[in-house]
Design an enzyme around this catalytic site. Structure first.
Site, PDB file in Angstrom:
ATOM      1  N   GLU A   3       9.852  20.834   3.901  1.00 14.51           N
ATOM      2  CA  GLU A   3       8.708  21.743   3.779  1.00 14.51           C
ATOM      3  C   GLU A   3       8.333  21.912   2.305  1.00 14.51           C
ATOM      4  OE1 GLU A   3       8.639  25.200   6.912  1.00 14.51           O
ATOM      5  OE2 GLU A   3      10.585  25.187   5.913  1.00 14.51           O
TER       6      GLU A   3
ATOM      7  N   LYS B 175      -0.884  12.163  13.664  1.00 11.71           N
ATOM      8  CA  LYS B 175      -1.434  13.128  14.619  1.00 11.71           C
ATOM      9  C   LYS B 175      -2.156  12.455  15.796  1.00 11.71           C
ATOM     10  CE  LYS B 175      -0.986  17.491  12.752  1.00 11.71           C
ATOM     11  NZ  LYS B 175      -0.589  17.235  11.388  1.00 11.71           N
TER      12      LYS B 175
ATOM     13  N   ASP C  27       8.777  28.414   5.946  1.00 10.05           N
ATOM     14  CA  ASP C  27       8.992  29.308   7.094  1.00 10.05           C
ATOM     15  C   ASP C  27       9.958  28.721   8.118  1.00 10.05           C
ATOM     16  OD1 ASP C  27       6.612  27.544   7.497  1.00 10.05           O
ATOM     17  OD2 ASP C  27       6.766  28.329   9.525  1.00 10.05           O
TER      18      ASP C  27
ATOM     19  N   SER D  59      -9.111  21.883  10.537  1.00  9.89           N
ATOM     20  CA  SER D  59     -10.052  21.175   9.678  1.00  9.89           C
ATOM     21  C   SER D  59      -9.357  19.964   9.079  1.00  9.89           C
ATOM     22  CB  SER D  59     -10.609  22.100   8.594  1.00  9.89           C
ATOM     23  OG  SER D  59      -9.590  22.868   8.044  1.00  9.89           O
TER      24      SER D  59
ATOM     25  N   SER E 200       3.815  10.569   6.518  1.00 11.70           N
ATOM     26  CA  SER E 200       3.123  11.104   7.685  1.00 11.70           C
ATOM     27  C   SER E 200       1.604  10.990   7.659  1.00 11.70           C
ATOM     28  CB  SER E 200       3.538  12.561   7.920  1.00 11.70           C
ATOM     29  OG  SER E 200       3.364  13.328   6.752  1.00 11.70           O
TER      30      SER E 200
ATOM     31  N   GLY F  87       6.096  27.262   1.272  1.00 11.95           N
ATOM     32  CA  GLY F  87       5.889  27.567   2.695  1.00 11.95           C
ATOM     33  C   GLY F  87       7.085  27.152   3.530  1.00 11.95           C
TER      34      GLY F  87
HETATM   35  C1  LIG Z   1       0.266  17.843  10.596  1.00 12.81           C
HETATM   36  C2  LIG Z   1       0.925  17.088   9.526  1.00 12.81           C
HETATM   37  C3  LIG Z   1       2.282  17.297   9.193  1.00 12.81           C
HETATM   38  C4  LIG Z   1       3.118  18.359   9.861  1.00 12.81           C
HETATM   39  O1  LIG Z   1       3.295  18.095  11.227  1.00 12.81           O
HETATM   40  P1  LIG Z   1       3.858  19.232  12.212  1.00 12.81           P
HETATM   41  O2  LIG Z   1       3.978  18.554  13.518  1.00 12.81           O
HETATM   42  O3  LIG Z   1       2.877  20.364  12.216  1.00 12.81           O
HETATM   43  O4  LIG Z   1       5.167  19.673  11.648  1.00 12.81           O
HETATM   44  C5  LIG Z   1       2.853  16.499   8.228  1.00 12.81           C
HETATM   45  N1  LIG Z   1       2.140  15.557   7.580  1.00 12.81           N
HETATM   46  C6  LIG Z   1       0.839  15.323   7.846  1.00 12.81           C
HETATM   47  C7  LIG Z   1       0.120  14.281   7.085  1.00 12.81           C
HETATM   48  C8  LIG Z   1       0.185  16.083   8.832  1.00 12.81           C
HETATM   49  O5  LIG Z   1      -1.118  15.856   9.097  1.00 12.81           O
END
Ligand SMILES: *Cc1c(COP(=O)(O)O)cnc(C)c1O
Length: 329
Positions: free
Chosen positions: A207, A56, A213, A81, A307, A211
């Site tokens: 996903e 992020k 969606d 949060s 991620s 969830g």
């Molecule tokens: C926000 C997040 C996601 C999902 O990312 P999007 O861009 O909302 O699809 C996946 N893994 C982690 C660790 C995140 O913080």
């Protein structure tokens, strides 16, 4: 003529330049045991080791760096949060931009402390009484702040796409690329990068089963809204895909799959035991789909974006400690 997509590959290159000296160029790890389990050659792009512990930071910093000097001086607001809050807070500290983060009164104390530690001001609202978007928009009006959304913004999507760009730059073309999916910012940016750098690559969004969606929305051809999903993947509890991300996914992503919370727990355990990494539940989505063979990738070269890694150690042990690892199954 159709509306053009929110970003192009050139925007990802530009984001890479912006992030060059400020974001980590994260490692790509491999694991013989993971390859054996998946029957494929896996490349794990470790965004759990990114600054603030998740990808992020890429999107948040890119979006905030591209604000005008005046907008940067006035400051930004975000509602989150989770990982987006910490990403915006750190970006603000680096850019000398005041940051306000809107959080519900019952957000975990640890998250409030972490966000404040990066120098952001936490604005608390009463969940169930007030609407967080209304609170954020009031701040935007009153203080002329810029809103930094977690996924539905061109500069955020372009920033997230730099992770996949780095992966292709590091390992070359891939047959598959698996991406954890909430609102689809990471998936959309990755898909744009893949279309340019590895056009034959099948990009797969993952996903939580509770969830799905985005899966439903792509099947029905329009963004559907679901109630807050009950899953341990708290970074993917989004209720609706973005207005900007959705057309990119329609154009470039053929396949969305789901995994269960139990599969996420098993993946957390695998990462800890075999690869010596702490990965949060949401960060395990993509890997869990590959390692549980939700898609048959036999013999293929497969990219997996890990991620994020932000999870309380007590929560981690209660989730990863109660499941069997792959080999003992
Ligand atoms: C926000 C997040 C996601 C999902 O990312 P999007 O861009 O909302 O699809 C996946 N893994 C982690 C660790 C995140 O913080």
């Amino acid at each position: 003529m159709n509306n053009p997509l929110a970003i192009s590959y050139e925007d990802i290159i530009s984001a890479s330049e912006v992030l060059k000296d400020v974001a980590h160029y994260t490692s790509v790890l491999t694991s013989r045991q993971a390859d054996e389990q998946a029957n494929a050659k896996l490349f794990f792009k470790c965004e759990n080791l990114q600054r603030t512990g998740a990808f992020k930071f890429r999107g948040a910093f890119n979006a905030m760096r591209k604000l005008s000097a005046d907008q940067q001086r006035r400051g930004v607001v975000a509602f989150s949060s989770g990982n987006h809050a910490q990403a915006v807070a750190l970006a603000g500290r680096i850019l000398n931009t005041p940051v306000r983060i809107v959080m519900p009164h019952d957000a975990p104390a640890m998250k409030m402390v972490a966000t404040r530690a990066y120098g952001a001001e936490v604005i608390i609202y009463q969940r169930g009484v007030e609407d967080r978007e209304a609170v954020a928009h009031r701040l935007v009006q009153e203080h002329a702040l810029s809103l930094i959304p977690p996924f539905d913004h061109p500069d955020v999507i372009a920033g997230q796409g730099t992770a996949a760009k780095e992966l292709f730059d590091s390992v070359g073309q891939l047959d598959y690329l698996f991406i954890s999916t909430g609102g689809g910012g990471l998936l959309a940016g990755s898909a744009i990068a893949a279309a340019k750098l590895s056009p034959q690559c099948m990009v797969v969004g993952v996903e939580p089963e509770a969830g799905n969606d985005v899966q439903q929305s792509l099947r029905s051809g329009k963004p559907l809204r679901i109630s807050v999903p009950n899953t341990i993947a708290d970074g993917a509890q989004t209720q609706q895909v973005g207005q900007l991300t959705f057309p990119i996914l329609q154009a470039h992503v053929k396949n969305i799959v789901t995994v269960t919370d139990a599969q996420l727990c098993r993946q957390m355990r695998f990462f800890a035991e075999r690869m010596k990494m702490i990965v949060e539940p949401t960060g395990c989505l993509a890997a869990a789909a590959v390692m549980h063979k939700v898609v048959d990738v036999a013999g293929a070269r497969v990219g997996v974006i890990v991620s994020g890694g932000n999870v309380d150690v007590d929560v981690f042990s209660s989730l990863a400690g109660t499941v069997k690892s792959f080999s003992k199954n």
